[in-house]
Design an enzyme around this catalytic site. Structure first.
Site, PDB file in Angstrom:
ATOM      1  N   ASP A 279     -17.088 -35.779 -54.805  1.00  0.00           N
ATOM      2  CA  ASP A 279     -16.747 -36.462 -56.061  1.00  0.00           C
ATOM      3  C   ASP A 279     -17.109 -35.552 -57.224  1.00  0.00           C
ATOM      4  O   ASP A 279     -18.242 -35.036 -57.307  1.00  0.00           O
ATOM      5  CB  ASP A 279     -17.523 -37.777 -56.141  1.00  0.00           C
ATOM      6  CG  ASP A 279     -16.928 -38.718 -57.186  1.00  0.00           C
ATOM      7  OD1 ASP A 279     -15.940 -38.322 -57.811  1.00  0.00           O
ATOM      8  OD2 ASP A 279     -17.467 -39.819 -57.344  1.00  0.00           O
ATOM      9  N   LEU A 280     -16.144 -35.309 -58.117  1.00  0.00           N
ATOM     10  CA  LEU A 280     -16.416 -34.492 -59.312  1.00  0.00           C
ATOM     11  C   LEU A 280     -17.391 -35.226 -60.225  1.00  0.00           C
ATOM     12  O   LEU A 280     -17.181 -36.396 -60.568  1.00  0.00           O
ATOM     13  CB  LEU A 280     -15.111 -34.208 -60.057  1.00  0.00           C
ATOM     14  CG  LEU A 280     -14.284 -33.011 -59.573  1.00  0.00           C
ATOM     15  CD1 LEU A 280     -12.897 -33.049 -60.192  1.00  0.00           C
ATOM     16  CD2 LEU A 280     -14.981 -31.703 -59.900  1.00  0.00           C
ATOM     17  N   ASP A 322     -10.736 -38.820 -58.760  1.00  0.00           N
ATOM     18  CA  ASP A 322     -11.502 -37.582 -58.701  1.00  0.00           C
ATOM     19  C   ASP A 322     -12.274 -37.496 -57.397  1.00  0.00           C
ATOM     20  O   ASP A 322     -13.304 -36.824 -57.317  1.00  0.00           O
ATOM     21  CB  ASP A 322     -12.454 -37.481 -59.900  1.00  0.00           C
ATOM     22  CG  ASP A 322     -13.462 -38.623 -59.931  1.00  0.00           C
ATOM     23  OD1 ASP A 322     -13.217 -39.649 -59.258  1.00  0.00           O
ATOM     24  OD2 ASP A 322     -14.495 -38.503 -60.620  1.00  0.00           O
TER      25      ASP A 322
END
Length: 405
Positions: A279-280, A322
């Site tokens: 996950d960004l 994301d």
């Protein structure tokens, strides 16, 4: 005596001076002479015989002459009857000529109709006889479809070389037909065919085979159809249904299929599968400060680095906004698990440029391992998500393996 090979002209002594015998002798000699001329093709000679024999010879000569004229006209496809001669034979010949004329006209009309059909059709038509290649027929539409001319079209025996090597089914069908061993009565196959411009294009071929008395293929007739545009649209639709348009990575449904396949393979080989959820960090801040275009650039850059950090046998996917996922196959050794994750994190260290702004990529990762953390798809995904949650709670930009606690 008049029809002997060397006819005698003298009468027997008992008939000497008999006027009727002399007249019959002369008439028979004239009949012989006339028949010999007619046999040699002279149908215009004068007939001197009088009476019944003369009339009969003249009628026969006229009917034969008419028959020869009809034969000549038929050879030149002009079978219009003539009504000049009289007699039963002439009438029979005229009726035959009328039927022949109607048949020729019908055949010409059908030939013209099929010629127009072949010219107007976008499909290619072919017919060939294995072992008798000089009888091969190919329509101009087939040559145009292959970006060449009929004169430059490769011989049938070489067609198999132009089928894409991966289209094994089509190659086997054509090979069996050429060798006269094809066992089915029809064929319908989709494959890629190399055109004269060097490009492989999708084609569909449908046809039928005909056999000889021994059951071997003696003739095949087929239609080649250009389905390249349709196939490209279908492939594009399938690609969009299984891949993320922005990054080109597999989407969630295809990711699940890959996970099931890799679990089955690992079960056979004794390998382990790492399910990595990534996950960004602070991705929303990028969209809010630099705009959504910068956010898209970041997603593309992140996807590219993930893909470059793994082997071709491993899988990278985008499963959410994301959210990304990785599938890695490796030996069941925890030290190798950690080494693989460190290699991926190292690929993210270099900063990237977003709308003229330098940005450092940070990501959190959670990992579950098959089979030790579960042997079912949903269980592994849930435990990888739990590990990701722990990584975020630990300050982000780090990773965590799933632990039961």
């Amino acid at each position: 005596m008049a029809f002997q090979s060397d006819p005698r002209t003298a009468l027997p002594a008992a008939l000497e001076g008999d006027d009727r015998a002399l007249a019959l002798r002369d008439a028979l000699l004239q009949v012989r002479t006339t028949l010999m001329r007619m046999h040699e093709g002279d149908l215009d000679g004068r007939i001197d015989a009088e009476g019944f024999l003369g009339v009969l010879l003249d009628m026969l000569r006229m009917d034969l002459k008419h028959a020869m004229e009809l034969i000549d006209r038929t050879a030149g496809e002009n079978v219009r009857p003539s009504t000049e001669p009289l007699g039963g034979l002439a009438e029979m010949l005229n009726r035959t000529a009328e039927k022949s004329a109607r048949t020729v006209e019908r055949l010409k009309a059908e030939e013209e109709r099929w010629r127009l059909v072949l010219e107007c059709s976008r499909d290619g038509v072919f017919e060939f006889f294995p072992g008798t290649w000089e009888r091969t027929f190919c329509s101009s539409g087939l040559a145009e479809m292959q970006r060449t001319s009929l004169k430059e079209l490769p011989p049938v025996k070489r067609w198999i070389k132009f089928i894409h090597p991966e289209d094994v089914k089509a190659r086997h069908i054509l090979k069996d037909i050429l060798q006269r061993t094809y066992i089915k009565g029809t064929y319908d196959v989709v494959f890629r065919l190399l055109c004269a411009d060097g490009v492989y294009r999708w084609r569909q071929c449908r046809g039928q085979v005909f056999r000889d008395a021994e059951g071997r293929v003696a003739r095949t007739l087929g239609i080649l159809r250009d389905i390249h545009s349709r196939k490209e649209r279908e492939d594009d639709f399938k690609y969009r249904a299984t891949h993320d348009v922005l990054t080109g990575l597999p989407s969630r449904p295809l990711f699940h299929q890959h996970l099931l396949q890799m679990m089955a393979s690992a079960k056979r080989t004794g390998k382990a599968v790492l399910v990595v959820m990534a996950d960004l960090d602070h991705f929303k801040d990028v969209n809010d400060t630099l705009g959504h275009h910068a956010g898209d650039l970041l997603l593309q850059e992140f996807a590219g680095r993930l893909r470059a950090s793994i082997r071709t046998s491993d899988i990278a996917a985008r499963v959410g906004g994301d959210e990304f996922a990785l599938l890695l196959t490796c030996d069941p050794d925890p030290h190798k698990y950690a080494a693989a994750i460190q290699r991926i994190r190292a690929s993210l260290e270099a900063p990237t440029c977003l709308e003229n702004t330098c940005y450092q990529i940070h990501a959190s990762m959670g990992i579950a391992v098959y089979p030790q953390d579960g042997d079912e798809l949903l269980v592994l995904l849930k435990r990888a998500d739990n590990a990701l949650y722990q990584a975020k709670n630990s300050g982000r930009n780090t990773y965590r393996f799933y632990t039961p606690s």
